[in-house]
Design a protein around this motif. Sequence first.
Motif, PDB file in Angstrom:
ATOM      1  N   TYR A 112       0.832  -1.209   0.000  1.00 59.38           N
ATOM      2  CA  TYR A 112       0.000   0.000   0.000  1.00 59.38           C
ATOM      3  C   TYR A 112       0.869   1.262   0.000  1.00 59.38           C
ATOM      4  CZ  TYR A 112      -3.353  -3.542   1.267  1.00 59.38           C
ATOM      5  OH  TYR A 112      -4.113  -4.681   1.263  1.00 59.38           O
ATOM      6  N   ASP A 113       0.785   1.983  -1.101  1.00 58.56           N
ATOM      7  CA  ASP A 113       1.522   3.242  -1.193  1.00 58.56           C
ATOM      8  C   ASP A 113       0.595   4.439  -1.371  1.00 58.56           C
ATOM      9  OD1 ASP A 113       0.644   2.918  -3.784  1.00 58.56           O
ATOM     10  OD2 ASP A 113       2.632   2.620  -4.651  1.00 58.56           O
ATOM     11  N   SER A 114      -0.705   4.201  -1.245  1.00 62.65           N
ATOM     12  CA  SER A 114      -1.713   5.259  -1.369  1.00 62.65           C
ATOM     13  C   SER A 114      -2.622   5.180  -0.145  1.00 62.65           C
ATOM     14  CB  SER A 114      -2.524   5.072  -2.664  1.00 62.65           C
ATOM     15  OG  SER A 114      -3.553   6.032  -2.754  1.00 62.65           O
ATOM     16  N   ILE A 115      -2.461   6.130   0.772  1.00 66.61           N
ATOM     17  CA  ILE A 115      -3.179   6.102   2.042  1.00 66.61           C
ATOM     18  C   ILE A 115      -4.220   7.218   2.074  1.00 66.61           C
ATOM     19  CG2 ILE A 115      -2.953   5.984   4.545  1.00 66.61           C
ATOM     20  CD1 ILE A 115      -1.261   3.921   3.032  1.00 66.61           C
ATOM     21  N   HIS A 116      -5.440   6.871   2.441  1.00 70.35           N
ATOM     22  CA  HIS A 116      -6.523   7.847   2.525  1.00 70.35           C
ATOM     23  C   HIS A 116      -7.116   7.778   3.933  1.00 70.35           C
ATOM     24  CE1 HIS A 116      -6.304   8.029  -1.872  1.00 70.35           C
ATOM     25  NE2 HIS A 116      -6.221   6.705  -1.806  1.00 70.35           N
ATOM     26  N   ARG A 117      -7.230   8.930   4.559  1.00 74.89           N
ATOM     27  CA  ARG A 117      -7.708   9.015   5.942  1.00 74.89           C
ATOM     28  C   ARG A 117      -9.052   9.735   5.948  1.00 74.89           C
ATOM     29  NH1 ARG A 117      -2.834  10.519   4.699  1.00 74.89           N
ATOM     30  NH2 ARG A 117      -1.068   9.254   5.423  1.00 74.89           N
ATOM     31  N   LEU A 118     -10.054   9.105   6.563  1.00 78.23           N
ATOM     32  CA  LEU A 118     -11.401   9.674   6.548  1.00 78.23           C
ATOM     33  C   LEU A 118     -12.000   9.692   7.952  1.00 78.23           C
ATOM     34  CD1 LEU A 118     -10.974   7.966   3.712  1.00 78.23           C
ATOM     35  CD2 LEU A 118     -13.382   8.465   3.409  1.00 78.23           C
ATOM     36  N   ILE A 119     -12.637  10.809   8.266  1.00 77.96           N
ATOM     37  CA  ILE A 119     -13.407  10.942   9.498  1.00 77.96           C
ATOM     38  C   ILE A 119     -14.861  11.145   9.099  1.00 77.96           C
ATOM     39  CG2 ILE A 119     -13.810  12.317  11.570  1.00 77.96           C
ATOM     40  CD1 ILE A 119     -10.840  13.190  11.376  1.00 77.96           C
ATOM     41  N   ILE A 120     -15.742  10.292   9.634  1.00 71.03           N
ATOM     42  CA  ILE A 120     -17.170  10.413   9.324  1.00 71.03           C
ATOM     43  C   ILE A 120     -17.911  10.699  10.619  1.00 71.03           C
ATOM     44  CG2 ILE A 120     -19.203   9.288   8.367  1.00 71.03           C
ATOM     45  CD1 ILE A 120     -17.316   7.429   6.818  1.00 71.03           C
ATOM     46  N   ASN A 121     -18.555  11.862  10.674  1.00 72.42           N
ATOM     47  CA  ASN A 121     -19.373  12.219  11.828  1.00 72.42           C
ATOM     48  C   ASN A 121     -20.820  11.858  11.532  1.00 72.42           C
ATOM     49  OD1 ASN A 121     -17.382  13.342  13.533  1.00 72.42           O
ATOM     50  ND2 ASN A 121     -17.349  15.208  12.309  1.00 72.42           N
ATOM     51  N   LEU A 122     -21.383  10.978  12.336  1.00 79.70           N
ATOM     52  CA  LEU A 122     -22.762  10.555  12.110  1.00 79.70           C
ATOM     53  C   LEU A 122     -23.750  11.682  12.406  1.00 79.70           C
ATOM     54  CD1 LEU A 122     -22.861   6.913  13.511  1.00 79.70           C
ATOM     55  CD2 LEU A 122     -22.299   7.719  11.219  1.00 79.70           C
ATOM     56  N   ASN A 123     -23.373  12.578  13.286  1.00 85.08           N
ATOM     57  CA  ASN A 123     -24.264  13.684  13.630  1.00 85.08           C
ATOM     58  C   ASN A 123     -24.344  14.661  12.464  1.00 85.08           C
ATOM     59  OD1 ASN A 123     -25.526  15.994  14.853  1.00 85.08           O
ATOM     60  ND2 ASN A 123     -24.887  15.194  16.839  1.00 85.08           N
ATOM     61  N   THR A 124     -25.543  14.892  11.963  1.00 84.41           N
ATOM     62  CA  THR A 124     -25.728  15.759  10.793  1.00 84.41           C
ATOM     63  C   THR A 124     -26.363  17.099  11.164  1.00 84.41           C
ATOM     64  OG1 THR A 124     -27.871  14.732  10.315  1.00 84.41           O
ATOM     65  CG2 THR A 124     -25.939  13.784   9.238  1.00 84.41           C
ATOM     66  N   VAL A 125     -26.436  17.402  12.454  1.00 93.18           N
ATOM     67  CA  VAL A 125     -27.056  18.651  12.907  1.00 93.18           C
ATOM     68  C   VAL A 125     -26.185  19.881  12.654  1.00 93.18           C
ATOM     69  CG1 VAL A 125     -27.949  19.893  14.918  1.00 93.18           C
ATOM     70  CG2 VAL A 125     -28.486  17.466  14.611  1.00 93.18           C
ATOM     71  N   PRO A 126     -24.865  19.836  12.926  1.00 88.78           N
ATOM     72  CA  PRO A 126     -24.040  21.035  12.726  1.00 88.78           C
ATOM     73  C   PRO A 126     -24.164  21.600  11.313  1.00 88.78           C
ATOM     74  CG  PRO A 126     -22.810  19.370  13.925  1.00 88.78           C
ATOM     75  CD  PRO A 126     -24.080  18.716  13.473  1.00 88.78           C
ATOM     76  N   LEU A 127     -24.276  22.918  11.216  1.00 86.84           N
ATOM     77  CA  LEU A 127     -24.491  23.576   9.926  1.00 86.84           C
ATOM     78  C   LEU A 127     -23.195  23.981   9.247  1.00 86.84           C
ATOM     79  CD1 LEU A 127     -27.634  25.691  10.836  1.00 86.84           C
ATOM     80  CD2 LEU A 127     -27.524  23.722   9.312  1.00 86.84           C
ATOM     81  N   PHE A 128     -22.084  23.786   9.915  1.00 88.32           N
ATOM     82  CA  PHE A 128     -20.789  23.966   9.255  1.00 88.32           C
ATOM     83  C   PHE A 128     -19.773  23.051   9.932  1.00 88.32           C
ATOM     84  CE2 PHE A 128     -20.712  27.141  12.663  1.00 88.32           C
ATOM     85  CZ  PHE A 128     -19.432  27.017  13.194  1.00 88.32           C
ATOM     86  N   HIS A 129     -18.767  22.694   9.173  1.00 88.15           N
ATOM     87  CA  HIS A 129     -17.703  21.867   9.731  1.00 88.15           C
ATOM     88  C   HIS A 129     -16.506  21.930   8.800  1.00 88.15           C
ATOM     89  CE1 HIS A 129     -18.009  18.545   6.801  1.00 88.15           C
ATOM     90  NE2 HIS A 129     -19.321  18.722   6.861  1.00 88.15           N
ATOM     91  N   PRO A 130     -15.300  21.706   9.331  1.00 87.55           N
ATOM     92  CA  PRO A 130     -14.139  21.649   8.444  1.00 87.55           C
ATOM     93  C   PRO A 130     -14.283  20.493   7.475  1.00 87.55           C
ATOM     94  CG  PRO A 130     -13.559  20.886  10.648  1.00 87.55           C
ATOM     95  CD  PRO A 130     -14.937  21.464  10.743  1.00 87.55           C
ATOM     96  N   GLY A 131     -13.895  20.697   6.229  1.00 87.71           N
ATOM     97  CA  GLY A 131     -13.986  19.635   5.232  1.00 87.71           C
ATOM     98  C   GLY A 131     -12.784  18.718   5.258  1.00 87.71           C
ATOM     99  N   GLY A 132     -11.766  19.136   5.984  1.00 86.22           N
ATOM    100  CA  GLY A 132     -10.563  18.331   6.103  1.00 86.22           C
ATOM    101  C   GLY A 132      -9.691  18.892   7.208  1.00 86.22           C
ATOM    102  N   ILE A 133      -8.792  18.082   7.687  1.00 84.22           N
ATOM    103  CA  ILE A 133      -7.883  18.513   8.738  1.00 84.22           C
ATOM    104  C   ILE A 133      -6.539  17.839   8.509  1.00 84.22           C
ATOM    105  CG2 ILE A 133      -8.567  16.650  10.303  1.00 84.22           C
ATOM    106  CD1 ILE A 133      -8.224  18.574  12.637  1.00 84.22           C
ATOM    107  N   GLU A 134      -5.466  18.514   8.877  1.00 82.27           N
ATOM    108  CA  GLU A 134      -4.138  17.922   8.728  1.00 82.27           C
ATOM    109  C   GLU A 134      -3.622  17.454  10.070  1.00 82.27           C
ATOM    110  OE1 GLU A 134      -1.288  20.116   6.358  1.00 82.27           O
ATOM    111  OE2 GLU A 134      -2.920  21.056   5.253  1.00 82.27           O
TER     112      GLU A 134
END
Length: 239
Positions: A112-134
Motif C-alpha cells: 500500500y503506497d496510497s493512504i486515505h484518511r477519513l473521518i465520518i461524523n454521524l451527527n448531521t445537525v451542525p451547519l458547518f464543519h471543516p472539510g478536512g484537517i491535517e
Amino acid sequence: MDSNKIGIEGEQAVNELAFNTYLKYWCFPNPKDDFGDKKEICDLLICFQNHLLIISIKNYSFKGNYERYFKSTLEKAVSQIHGAERKLLNKNSLVKFSHPETGIFDFHPNSYDSIHRLIINLNTVPLFHPGGIETKNQEFCHIFNWHSFLGLVNELDTIPDFISYLVKREATFIGKEFVMMLGNEEDWDTETNDSFFKYNSSLINENKQSILFSGSELDLLADFFLMEETLVKISIQMM
C-alpha cells in the motif's frame, strides 16, 4: 443521548457500508489484530489494490457548542487514525484480521503506497464543519458527515471512482483551511452565525488560503465533474 444508543448507531453505520454497498468486498468492519494484541485497529478499513482507506466513525452529541464539538470529535478521530496507520504500516510486524465473508486476511504493508484518511461524523445537525484537517505530520484527513459520505458512495458507484474523487479532493484542499457551510439560509440563526464567525476567525493564517464552500458534498462533487468536463473540452479544442 445515552452511550449505548450512540454505540449502536455507530455499529449500524459501519454495517451499512460493510454489507450494503459495493465497498463490502474490500471492507473490514472494526478490524482487530486477531493474532496480536486482539485490539480494534479502527472503525472501518478498506483495502483495495494499492489503496488503504482508514476510517474513523464518530457519533458525538451536538449541543450547540461548535468549538467543543469539533475538538472532542476531531482530536480523538485523528488519534485513532494515526494509531491505526502506525500499526498497519509497521514493516517489522505482520497484522492479520478477518473479513466477514472471506476469513483471515494477511495485511502486507509494502502493498500500500496510497493512504486515505477519513473521518465520518454521524451527527448531521451542525451547519458547518471543516472539510478536512491535517495531522501533526501534515497528512490530510477528509471530514464528512454521514449524509455526505453515503451520498458520495451512492453517486460514485465504483471504488476506483470513489478513490479518484478522494485523491482530487485531497490535492485541492491540502494546505488550506477548508470549511463546509451546510443547510439553507433560513437555518442559520444568530447563534450559529456567531459560532461560525468565531470559528473562522480562529482559522485566520496568513500562510494558508481559506476556502468557504456553501453547499453539500454532492454540490462539491458536481463542481469536480464540471471542472473535469471543462478540461476535457479545452484539451479537445487544443488538439
